[in-house]
Scaffold this active site. Structure first.
Site, PDB file in Angstrom:
ATOM      1  N   LYS A 101       0.846  -1.189   0.000  1.00  0.00           N
ATOM      2  CA  LYS A 101       0.000   0.000   0.000  1.00  0.00           C
ATOM      3  C   LYS A 101       0.886   1.246   0.000  1.00  0.00           C
ATOM      4  O   LYS A 101       1.729   1.403   0.880  1.00  0.00           O
ATOM      5  CB  LYS A 101      -0.900   0.000   1.229  1.00  0.00           C
ATOM      6  CG  LYS A 101      -1.835   1.186   1.283  1.00  0.00           C
ATOM      7  CD  LYS A 101      -2.725   1.107   2.518  1.00  0.00           C
ATOM      8  CE  LYS A 101      -3.561   2.346   2.650  1.00  0.00           C
ATOM      9  NZ  LYS A 101      -4.364   2.324   3.871  1.00  0.00           N
ATOM     10  N   GLY A 104       0.545   7.522   2.007  1.00  0.00           N
ATOM     11  CA  GLY A 104      -0.411   8.568   1.678  1.00  0.00           C
ATOM     12  C   GLY A 104      -1.697   8.041   1.071  1.00  0.00           C
ATOM     13  O   GLY A 104      -2.587   8.799   0.738  1.00  0.00           O
ATOM     14  N   CYS A 105      -1.794   6.743   0.886  1.00  0.00           N
ATOM     15  CA  CYS A 105      -3.004   6.140   0.320  1.00  0.00           C
ATOM     16  C   CYS A 105      -3.932   5.811   1.476  1.00  0.00           C
ATOM     17  O   CYS A 105      -3.595   5.008   2.337  1.00  0.00           O
ATOM     18  CB  CYS A 105      -2.646   4.865  -0.450  1.00  0.00           C
ATOM     19  SG  CYS A 105      -4.046   4.034  -1.197  1.00  0.00           S
ATOM     20  N   VAL A 106      -5.102   6.461   1.508  1.00  0.00           N
ATOM     21  CA  VAL A 106      -6.033   6.231   2.610  1.00  0.00           C
ATOM     22  C   VAL A 106      -7.140   5.289   2.217  1.00  0.00           C
ATOM     23  O   VAL A 106      -7.416   5.058   1.097  1.00  0.00           O
ATOM     24  CB  VAL A 106      -6.623   7.561   3.134  1.00  0.00           C
ATOM     25  CG1 VAL A 106      -5.555   8.350   3.828  1.00  0.00           C
ATOM     26  CG2 VAL A 106      -7.263   8.353   2.034  1.00  0.00           C
TER      27      VAL A 106
END
Length: 106
Positions: A101, A104-106
């Site tokens: 993942k 900064g990927c929420v």
């Protein structure tokens, strides 16, 4: 833990559908992930251009590329990337490229 089946073998995913071990990735596994995680039955040349660029960047830099780099490096405009990958460039395309993942990927 969730998994995806590829060549009759279960490959471990984290709770969000990203590979636990990015080292097991190959293009056949990308297609299995596309079907299971993105609902895509097939991948066309534009999909592969994005996936291969992201994967190559990850192998060289040990990090996911920025979205602008993906567009420039793959030659696929951002709007088209969102059309190609229902989960978007970070969650969808990076997942199919076998990356963990992205930060900064929420």
């Amino acid at each position: 833990m969730p998994s995806v089946t590829c060549r009759g073998t279960a490959v471990e995913l984290n709770e969000e559908g990203f590979l636990v071990d990015p080292g097991v990735w190959d293009e056949e596994l990308a297609l299995a992930l596309a079907r299971q995680e993105e609902g895509l039955e097939a991948l066309n040349e534009q999909h592969w251009s994005v996936i291969r660029f992201i994967r190559g960047h990850f192998l060289e830099h040990e990090a996911a590329p920025m979205v602008r780099q993906v567009c420039k490096g793959s030659g696929v405009p951002l709007k088209q990337i969102y059309d190609l990958f229902p989960g978007g460039p970070a969650r969808g395309a990076c997942k199919l490229a076998g990356l963990p993942k992205p930060d900064g990927c929420v």
